[in-house]
Design a protein around this motif. Structure first.
Motif, mmCIF file in Angstrom:
data_model
loop_
_atom_site.group_PDB
_atom_site.id
_atom_site.type_symbol
_atom_site.label_atom_id
_atom_site.label_comp_id
_atom_site.label_asym_id
_atom_site.label_seq_id
_atom_site.Cartn_x
_atom_site.Cartn_y
_atom_site.Cartn_z
ATOM 1 N N GLU A 9 0.851 -1.174 0.000
ATOM 2 C CA GLU A 9 0.000 0.000 0.000
ATOM 3 C C GLU A 9 0.890 1.228 0.000
ATOM 4 O OE1 GLU A 9 -2.939 -0.106 3.103
ATOM 5 O OE2 GLU A 9 -3.192 -2.265 2.865
ATOM 6 N N LYS A 10 0.841 1.971 -1.112
ATOM 7 C CA LYS A 10 1.647 3.170 -1.181
ATOM 8 C C LYS A 10 1.091 4.195 -0.187
ATOM 9 C CE LYS A 10 2.360 4.903 -5.342
ATOM 10 N NZ LYS A 10 2.640 5.152 -6.750
ATOM 11 N N PRO A 11 1.967 4.732 0.654
ATOM 12 C CA PRO A 11 1.475 5.723 1.607
ATOM 13 C C PRO A 11 1.217 7.056 0.920
ATOM 14 C CG PRO A 11 3.829 5.411 1.838
ATOM 15 C CD PRO A 11 3.363 4.414 0.819
ATOM 16 N N ASP A 12 0.213 7.761 1.402
ATOM 17 C CA ASP A 12 -0.046 9.116 0.926
ATOM 18 C C ASP A 12 0.946 10.054 1.599
ATOM 19 O OD1 ASP A 12 -2.209 8.413 -0.664
ATOM 20 O OD2 ASP A 12 -3.624 8.616 1.001
ATOM 21 N N PHE A 13 1.356 11.056 0.879
ATOM 22 C CA PHE A 13 2.226 12.060 1.477
ATOM 23 C C PHE A 13 1.537 13.407 1.334
ATOM 24 C CE2 PHE A 13 5.676 15.182 1.346
ATOM 25 C CZ PHE A 13 6.273 14.898 2.566
#
Length: 121
Positions: free
Chosen positions: A114-118
């Motif tokens: 899961e790509k983290p939001d930045f």
């Protein structure tokens, strides 16, 4: 700011649920023997579930049922089930190379990718 993602690691004995004919990206944790010392690495990798199947009623069939099956560098169809690394090649599209786990390169676990939001700092 100290950001630590929460990851639900799965045992290496558990196979990810990837539908037949598909690939899916996961996090892998491995332990690698580097000059006599084991180090742990985490990186993204593909779990591939692309069995090689031919038509049952056509014994002479040379072509697999899946038009998008993976092939060797010689263009021969291959069955791909398991953990793979996506590699680049200057002469053709990306290709998949299987990971070879052994006593010096051990799969410790895997997790959903899961790509983290930045949102900025």
């Amino acid at each position: 700011m100290n950001i630590k993602p929460v990851v639900d690691w799965q045992s290496p004995e558990i196979t990810p649920n990837v539908p037949k004919g598909e690939t899916k990206t996961f996090w892998l944790a491995v332990s690698s023997n580097i000059r006599g010392e084991f180090k742990t690495f985490v990186f993204d990798a593909q779990y591939v579930n692309k069995p090689l199947e031919y038509a049952e009623d056509d014994i002479e069939c040379e072509y697999p049922l899946d038009d998008e099956c993976f092939v060797t560098s010689d263009g021969d169809p291959i069955e791909c089930i398991g953990w793979f690394d996506v590699r680049n090649h200057q002469d053709f599209d990306n290709y998949y190379e299987p990971f070879s786990f052994n006593e010096d390169y051990v799969l410790l676990g895997w997790a959903e990718y899961e790509k983290p939001d930045f949102t900025g700092v």
